[in-house]
Scaffold this active site. Structure first.
Site, mmCIF file in Angstrom:
data_model
loop_
_atom_site.group_PDB
_atom_site.id
_atom_site.type_symbol
_atom_site.label_atom_id
_atom_site.label_comp_id
_atom_site.label_asym_id
_atom_site.label_seq_id
_atom_site.Cartn_x
_atom_site.Cartn_y
_atom_site.Cartn_z
ATOM 1 N N TYR A 190 30.135 30.378 -2.815
ATOM 2 C CA TYR A 190 30.204 28.914 -2.727
ATOM 3 C C TYR A 190 31.554 28.554 -2.128
ATOM 4 O O TYR A 190 32.611 28.892 -2.674
ATOM 5 C CB TYR A 190 30.045 28.247 -4.101
ATOM 6 C CG TYR A 190 30.334 26.769 -4.009
ATOM 7 C CD1 TYR A 190 29.553 25.951 -3.177
ATOM 8 C CD2 TYR A 190 31.399 26.185 -4.690
ATOM 9 C CE1 TYR A 190 29.834 24.597 -3.034
ATOM 10 C CE2 TYR A 190 31.675 24.829 -4.560
ATOM 11 C CZ TYR A 190 30.890 24.053 -3.731
ATOM 12 O OH TYR A 190 31.162 22.717 -3.581
ATOM 13 N N ASN B 55 0.981 2.185 6.895
ATOM 14 C CA ASN B 55 0.719 1.345 5.727
ATOM 15 C C ASN B 55 0.702 2.139 4.434
ATOM 16 O O ASN B 55 0.828 1.578 3.362
ATOM 17 C CB ASN B 55 -0.639 0.648 5.877
ATOM 18 C CG ASN B 55 -0.675 -0.216 7.117
ATOM 19 O OD1 ASN B 55 0.160 -1.094 7.282
ATOM 20 N ND2 ASN B 55 -1.598 0.058 8.014
ATOM 21 N N GLN C 289 11.647 -14.837 6.802
ATOM 22 C CA GLN C 289 10.320 -15.456 6.746
ATOM 23 C C GLN C 289 9.930 -15.498 5.271
ATOM 24 O O GLN C 289 9.681 -14.453 4.668
ATOM 25 C CB GLN C 289 9.301 -14.627 7.549
ATOM 26 C CG GLN C 289 7.953 -15.308 7.632
ATOM 27 C CD GLN C 289 6.818 -14.354 8.011
ATOM 28 O OE1 GLN C 289 6.899 -13.154 7.825
ATOM 29 N NE2 GLN C 289 5.752 -14.914 8.535
ATOM 30 N N ARG D 173 0.806 -1.226 0.000
ATOM 31 C CA ARG D 173 0.000 0.000 0.000
ATOM 32 C C ARG D 173 0.844 1.284 0.000
ATOM 33 O O ARG D 173 0.306 2.366 -0.185
ATOM 34 C CB ARG D 173 -0.968 0.003 1.188
ATOM 35 C CG ARG D 173 -2.197 -0.855 0.916
ATOM 36 C CD ARG D 173 -3.166 -0.793 2.051
ATOM 37 N NE ARG D 173 -2.702 -1.582 3.188
ATOM 38 C CZ ARG D 173 -3.169 -1.441 4.428
ATOM 39 N NH1 ARG D 173 -4.099 -0.540 4.690
ATOM 40 N NH2 ARG D 173 -2.722 -2.206 5.400
ATOM 41 N N ALA E 161 31.367 39.056 -1.313
ATOM 42 C CA ALA E 161 30.191 38.608 -2.067
ATOM 43 C C ALA E 161 30.621 38.029 -3.408
ATOM 44 O O ALA E 161 31.518 38.565 -4.056
ATOM 45 C CB ALA E 161 29.248 39.782 -2.276
HETATM 46 C C1 UD1 Z 1 -1.917 -6.582 13.910
HETATM 47 C C2 UD1 Z 1 -2.631 -7.320 15.058
HETATM 48 C C3 UD1 Z 1 -3.876 -6.526 15.456
HETATM 49 C C4 UD1 Z 1 -3.504 -5.124 15.846
HETATM 50 C C5 UD1 Z 1 -2.723 -4.453 14.715
HETATM 51 C C6 UD1 Z 1 -2.189 -3.135 15.199
HETATM 52 C C7 UD1 Z 1 -2.173 -9.691 14.633
HETATM 53 C C8 UD1 Z 1 -2.710 -10.965 14.169
HETATM 54 N N1 UD1 Z 1 -2.989 -8.645 14.589
HETATM 55 O O1 UD1 Z 1 -2.789 -6.599 12.798
HETATM 56 O O2 UD1 Z 1 -4.520 -7.149 16.546
HETATM 57 O O3 UD1 Z 1 -4.675 -4.383 16.165
HETATM 58 O O4 UD1 Z 1 -1.587 -5.253 14.321
HETATM 59 O O5 UD1 Z 1 -1.651 -2.425 14.135
HETATM 60 O O6 UD1 Z 1 -1.021 -9.640 15.046
HETATM 61 N N2 UD1 Z 1 4.389 -9.379 9.505
HETATM 62 C C9 UD1 Z 1 5.385 -10.228 9.129
HETATM 63 N N3 UD1 Z 1 5.067 -11.452 8.657
HETATM 64 C C10 UD1 Z 1 3.784 -11.892 8.559
HETATM 65 C C11 UD1 Z 1 2.752 -11.014 8.936
HETATM 66 C C12 UD1 Z 1 3.094 -9.769 9.418
HETATM 67 O O7 UD1 Z 1 6.564 -9.874 9.221
HETATM 68 O O8 UD1 Z 1 3.582 -13.033 8.142
HETATM 69 C C13 UD1 Z 1 4.737 -8.061 10.048
HETATM 70 C C14 UD1 Z 1 4.233 -6.918 9.187
HETATM 71 O O9 UD1 Z 1 5.224 -6.528 8.261
HETATM 72 C C15 UD1 Z 1 3.983 -5.821 10.228
HETATM 73 C C16 UD1 Z 1 3.585 -6.590 11.464
HETATM 74 O O10 UD1 Z 1 4.066 -7.903 11.284
HETATM 75 O O11 UD1 Z 1 5.166 -5.084 10.511
HETATM 76 C C17 UD1 Z 1 2.063 -6.600 11.695
HETATM 77 O O12 UD1 Z 1 1.414 -7.219 10.599
HETATM 78 P P1 UD1 Z 1 0.087 -6.602 9.965
HETATM 79 O O13 UD1 Z 1 -0.269 -7.420 8.788
HETATM 80 O O14 UD1 Z 1 0.226 -5.158 9.783
HETATM 81 O O15 UD1 Z 1 -0.973 -6.882 11.126
HETATM 82 P P2 UD1 Z 1 -2.372 -6.203 11.292
HETATM 83 O O16 UD1 Z 1 -3.342 -6.857 10.415
HETATM 84 O O17 UD1 Z 1 -2.229 -4.742 11.193
HETATM 85 MG MG MG Z 2 -0.731 -3.388 10.409
#
Ligand code: UD1
Ligand code: MG
Length: 457
Positions: free
Chosen positions: A352, A230, A78, A18, A366
């Site tokens: 400069y 995001n 990951q 995004r 100057a």
């Molecule tokens: C997460 C929380 C949610 C909370 C919100 C706050 C979970 C399941 N949910 O949701 O409760 O309200 O944050 O902003 O944790 N990431 C990885 N690998 C993955 C998935 C995510 O590295 O497989 C990292 C993302 O890059 C990010 C962070 O983990 O930095 C959070 O992931 P994101 O997908 O943003 O979680 P939310 O859906 O926002």
């Molecule tokens: Mg998030």
């Protein structure tokens, strides 16, 4: 608490689609450093001894940036994004090293403050196995909801999995989490992916811990602490929060700002006491300003050091490698790069100065230009103490002007000037008495001066 060992796991594997950018999300900048750097520095200030960074495939740029701020970080890849708990488990090796406290931080949540992390750790020290950050956003949509029962946290429900009743809960999950080191692996390995997204949710750590008879709790914090990024719009919103924090801290430390809302600071900007910053000044990374200096309007500084009592601007540009001594004056439309300007020296207008040393008390007129580049390489200019460089001079580097020497106005200096000497090189002036007057008279008769072509009609 300082005796408790702390591991911070930073999740940074997200693609950040995004952001609509070629750059990994966590490398976007706030206050002159990456989102990831902010998180790493907060983790370190919060007492983390070890850092484990979970990255996606093609993560070289991300790990290089992380190493700048935490050279001993460990990296874990990951490959598939199967959820936040799955991401934490990518760092299984680091988890198994059994720190007392484990902080799980998000690479895209850069404004978390170290004292908030210390509060999470304090709750672990008091016996909690899982501690989360609750906050009450104006619009809870999209966030996990904290399900409380009689003051105790029993579960976190992701929006997609929540009942209509649960969606009415205003207290949301900030995302970051603290886990007791001796329980973390046991908890994480019990998390499954039976939910709407088919992902391993870190948030399920709460319910799992409860089932294991362990304590989970929530600490409420301000929305700014857990602001996730995001989109570029959210990036700009976070920048505004950070700038406000930086300005407040600077003013509280004794900096005068006439219109603070127009001053842009970097996270590493260092400003002394009684420094005055006029409206509309930009500080890029790496700037230090000593006590009593004034930075006037519309100046742009980056990688520069401004000595005590110096005056910069208005409309000055200090580029990386600028070293201003005490009481130096840099005026309007003066650009300085890779140059040290010693105490009391002045360049007040239109100049400069690049790859140079300007000695104590020297005066740069100057329009002076250090011609530092010959199209291939850069060369240095060295101006001695108390030298006087007349206006509109070109100093063709490599070149030396000795102490107290004088360069006449308009000189192109191509040979070194010894101390105390005068160098002057300019076309000889001729004066034709009455010439202008005669021109006007002839023009008035509709003619031209002899030797001039007649004007075409
Ligand atoms: C997460 C929380 C949610 C909370 C919100 C706050 C979970 C399941 N949910 O949701 O409760 O309200 O944050 O902003 O944790 N990431 C990885 N690998 C993955 C998935 C995510 O590295 O497989 C990292 C993302 O890059 C990010 C962070 O983990 O930095 C959070 O992931 P994101 O997908 O943003 O979680 P939310 O859906 O926002
Ligand atoms: Mg998030």
């Amino acid at each position: 608490m300082s005796s408790r060992k702390c591991l911070a796991i930073v999740l940074a594997a997200g693609e950040g689609t995004r952001m609509r950018s070629q750059m990994p999300k966590v490398l976007h900048q706030l206050g002159g450093r990456s989102l990831l750097a902010h998180v790493i520095l907060a983790a370190r200030a919060g007492g983390s001894d070890d850092l484990a960074i979970v990255v996606g495939p093609d993560h070289n740029a991300v790990s290089a940036d992380a190493r700048r701020y935490a050279p001993n970080s460990q990296f874990f890849e990951q490959r598939e994004r199967s959820g936040t708990a799955h991401a934490v488990l990518a760092a299984r090796k680091a988890l198994a090293a059994a720190a007392d406290d484990i902080l799980v931080l998000f690479g895209d949540t850069p404004l978390v403050q170290f004292d908030t992390l210390l509060k999470l750790r304090a709750a672990l020290a008091e016996g909690a196995a899982v501690v989360v950050l609750g906050f009450k956003p104006a619009n809870p949509q999209g966030y996990g909801r904290l399900v409380m029962q009689g003051g105790a946290l029993v579960a976190i429900r992701e929006e997609r999995d929540a009942t209509a009743e649960e969606r009415k809960i205003g207290l949301c999950n900030g995302g970051l989490m603290a886990l007791a080191g001796n329980q973390a692996l046991g908890i994480l390995e019990r998390i499954d992916n039976k939910n709407a997204k088919g992902e391993y949710y870190l948030t399920d750590a709460v319910a799992v811990a409860r089932d294991m008879g362990l304590k989970a709790l929530a600490i409420e914090t301000a929305e700014d602490d857990v602001r996730g990024i995001n989109t570029k719009v959210q990036l700009a919103e976070a920048e505004a929060v950070l700038q406000q924090r930086l300005r407040m801290a600077a003013m509280e430390a004794g900096v005068t700002m006439i219109a603070p809302e127009t001053v842009y600071l970097s996270a590493d900007t260092k400003l002394g006491k009684d420094v005055t910053i006029e409206p509309n000044v930009v500080f890029g990374p790496g700037v230090t300003v000593e006590d009593g200096a004034t930075i006037r309007s519309f100046s742009h500084l980056e990688g520069a050091h401004v000595g005590k009592g110096s005056r910069v601007g208005p409309f000055a540009r200090l580029r990386p490698g600028t070293e201003l001594g005490k009481d130096v004056h840099i005026g309007n439309f003066v650009e300085v790069k890779e140059a040290s300007i010693e105490a009391g020296a002045k360049a007040n207008h239109l100049a400069y100065i690049g790859d140079a040393r300007i000695g104590e008390g020297a005066n740069i007129g100057a329009g002076t230009i250090t011609c530092n580049y010959d199209g291939v390489a850069k060369h240095r200019t060295d101006i001695g103490k108390g030298a006087f460089i007349g206006s509109n001079s070109a100093l063709v580097a490599p070149i030396k002007v000795g102490d107290g020497a004088y360069v006449g106005t308009g000189t192109v200096v191509t040979k070194d000037v010894p101390a105390g000497a005068l160098a002057i090189a300019r076309a000889k002036q001729t004066v034709k008495e009455g010439w202008a007057k005669r021109l006007r008279q002839v023009k008035a008769l509709g003619k031209n001066l002899p030797g001039k072509k007649p004007k075409r009609s």
